[in-house]
Design an enzyme around this catalytic site. Structure first.
Site, short mmCIF file in Angstrom:
data_model
loop_
_atom_site.label_atom_id
_atom_site.label_comp_id
_atom_site.label_asym_id
_atom_site.label_seq_id
_atom_site.Cartn_x
_atom_site.Cartn_y
_atom_site.Cartn_z
N HIS A 155 0.83 -1.41 0.08
CA HIS A 155 -0.13 -0.13 0.08
C HIS A 155 0.64 1.30 0.16
CE1 HIS A 155 -3.81 -1.60 -0.05
NE2 HIS A 155 -4.32 -0.02 0.53
N THR A 234 -13.48 -17.28 17.77
CA THR A 234 -12.79 -16.12 16.77
C THR A 234 -14.26 -16.29 15.14
OG1 THR A 234 -11.31 -16.48 14.89
CG2 THR A 234 -10.54 -15.21 17.03
N ASP A 368 -5.89 3.83 -3.53
CA ASP A 368 -7.08 5.19 -4.05
C ASP A 368 -5.39 5.44 -5.24
OD1 ASP A 368 -6.68 8.05 -5.70
OD2 ASP A 368 -7.85 8.41 -3.60
#
Length: 422
Positions: A155, A234, A368
Site C-alpha cells: 500500500h 473467532t 487510491d
C-alpha cells in the site's frame, strides 16, 4: 478476452539504494511464487487525457516506492541447500501496459474468474530465478474507459502516487527473526508445522458471500463449555470450520478418511521480536485434523474447535521452534512452493486436504492512486484444489467473501451446503 500488449518498462528505484546480499529468514524461504491481486478503477475524464497520464503517474510513484522497499527491486539467488537470498541490486520491477476491447460490463459482478488470468503479466518459473522480477505489474485500459491493475503490491505505493508521506518506516533487518543464524541448542517443540500435504491442481475458483456471521459464530461456539478451549472461536475460526465441513461433505469422503485443514497464521502479533514495519514473511502454517465422519456428522462447533486448537498453539516459542526445524534441514527444496508450480503432483480427485487463508486484517481496499478508490478488488486466479481465501466485503456492509477453489464436480454441492448449513 483479448488483451493486446503495448509495451513493457523496467522501473527502477528513483534514487540510489543500498546494494548487497540480504539474508532471508526460514519463513521467507517457503513462499517463492508470486501472489496476485486485481484492482479495477473507473477514472474521471481528466485522468484519461492525455493518454499517458495514468501510466506516467504509476511508473513515477512506483519508482519512488522502490526506494524504501528496495529489496523488491532486487533478485532472488540460490545459495545452495535449497536456500535463497535477495541480491539487492536495484535491477527493478516489470511494468506492462496493455489494452482490451472488453468492457467492465463483461465482468458482471467481478466475481473471481478464469478470465482474470489475462489481466496479469505471465511469469515463467522455468527461467533462472535470478532473472525473475519480484514484482510484476500490468495496467490494462479497457474500451469503456476503465482500467485494471494486476499486481502484487504494498500500500506504500498508493500513498506515494498521491504525493503523501510514506507513513510507517520499513524495517528490513531479518536478523530479528534469526535470518542467517544457527538453530538454537534447546530442544524444539514437537509439532507438525511443516508437514507436506498433497497438492491437487485444476480446481475451479468460485466466490461465496457470508452475511450471517453472527449466526455462524454462535453455532461454532455451541457446546463451548464441554471443550478444552479458554475462549470461544473467532469469526475466522468459525468460518474456516464451516468451509472445511462443507467442502468435506461436497467431496463425499468415506467416514474414516483423515482430513486436514491448513491454517495460515500471521505471527507478527505473537512474536516479541518483530517491530512494526517489519518487511518480510511472518506466517506459519498449522494444521487441524479430523476424520471425515466427525466433520460431517457433528455440529459446526466441533470443526471450529479443531481450528481453534490448531490456531492457539502459535506463540513466540512455537514459531521459533518451527524456524529451528527448518534451520536443521539439509535442503529446503521439499518445503518450497516454487518446485510444485505447474506440476500435477497429488491426486486429482477426492482431495481430503483444504486450506483457508484470512485476508480480514490486511489493508486490501481503498487503494487510491490519485483518481479515486477501486470499484472492485479481489484475488487473482489460482487452481489449487481445496484452497480458499476469506476477505471482508468490498462494499463495507459487514459481510465476508470467500473465494473457494474446488474440483468442478464439487463446486455446486459445496455452495449448496455452505448456505444450507448456516
Amino acid at each position: 478476452m483479448v488483451v493486446n500488449s503495448k509495451c513493457c518498462f523496467t522501473v527502477k528505484p528513483a534514487e540510489p539504494t543500498w546494494n548487497g546480499p540480504q539474508p532471508l529468514s526460514e519463513l521467507d524461504q517457503l513462499s517463492v511464487i508470486h501472489v496476485s491481486t486485481i484492482y479495477f478503477y473507473r477514472p474521471t475524464q481528466n485522468w484519461l487525457s492525455p493518454p499517458d497520464t495514468i501510466t506516467n503517474t504509476l511508473k513515477e510513484s512506483l519508482s519512488k516506492a522502490l526506494v524504501p522497499f528496495y529489496p523488491i527491486a532486487g533478485r532472488l539467488r540460490w545459495i545452495g541447500k535449497g536456500r535463497l537470498q535477495i541480491d539487492c541490486n536495484a535491477e527493478g520491477v516489470q511494468f506492462f501496459e496493455a489494452e482490451s476491447e472488453s468492457r467492465f460490463e463483461d465482468f458482471g459482478d467481478f466475481s473471481p474468474s478464469a478470465r482474470y488470468e489475462f489481466l496479469f503479466p505471465g511469469v515463467d518459473y522455468s527461467v533462472p530465478i535470478h532473472e525473475m522480477p519480484l514484482l510484476l505489474v500490468q495496467l490494462i485500459k479497457f474500451k469503456c474507459g476503465g482500467i485494471s491493475l494486476g499486481l502484487l503490491i504494498s500500500h506504500a505505493w498508493a500513498r506515494l502516487a498521491r504525493d503523501e508521506p510514506l507513513g510507517t518506516a520499513t524495517f528490513h533487518d531479518r536478523r530479528v527473526i534469526r535470518a542467517g543464524g544457527p538453530p538454537r541448542a534447546s530442544p524444539c517443540i514437537d509439532h507438525e508445522a511443516f508437514i507436506q500435504l498433497p497438492r491437487c491442481l485444476l480446481g475451479k475458483l468460485d466466490d461465496l458471500e457470508v452475511r450471517k456471521k453472527t449466526t455462524l459464530k454462535k453455532m461454532a461456539n455451541e457446546d463451548h463449555s464441554s471443550s478444552d478451549l479458554e475462549r470461544g472461536c473467532t469469526r475466522y475460526e468459525s468460518l474456516a470450520g464451516h468451509i472445511w465441513r462443507c467442502a468435506c461433505k461436497a467431496c463425499k469422503h468415506e467416514n474414516e478418511q483423515p482430513t486436514t485443514l491448513c491454517v495460515c497464521v500471521d505471527s507478527r502479533r505473537r512474536m516479541s521480536t518483530l517491530p512494526i514495519g517489519y518487511f518480510g514473511n511472518a506466517t506459519l502454517d498449522v494444521f487441524a485434523t479430523s476424520r471425515a465422519v466427525d466433520l460431517t456428522s457433528k455440529p459446526l462447533s466441533y470443526a471450529s474447535s479443531r481450528v481453534r486448537e490448531a490456531n492457539k498453539k502459535v506463540n513466540d516459542e512455537f514459531v521459533n521452534s518451527g524456524i529451528d526445524i527448518l534451520k536443521n534441514q539439509q535442503d529446503l527444496t521439499q518445503f518450497q512452493d516454487i518446485h510444485y508450480e505447474g506440476s500435477t503432483q497429488g491426486p486429482f480427485h477426492g482431495n481430503p486436504n483444504f486450506g483457508v487463508v484470512s485476508w480480514l486484517s490486511l489493508p486490501i481496499y481503498g487503494l487510491d492512486l490519485g483518481w479515486g478508490k477501486e470499484i472492485y478488488m479481489g484475488p487473482g486466479t489460482h487452481d489449487i484444489d481445496g484452497d480458499s481465501l476469506v476477505l471482508p466485503s468490498h462494499d463495507g456492509n459487514g459481510s465476508l467473501t470467500v473465494a473457494l477453489c474446488l474440483q468442478v464436480a464439487h463446486i455446486d454441492d459445496s455452495k449448496k451446503h455452505f448456505y444450507e448449513l448456516i
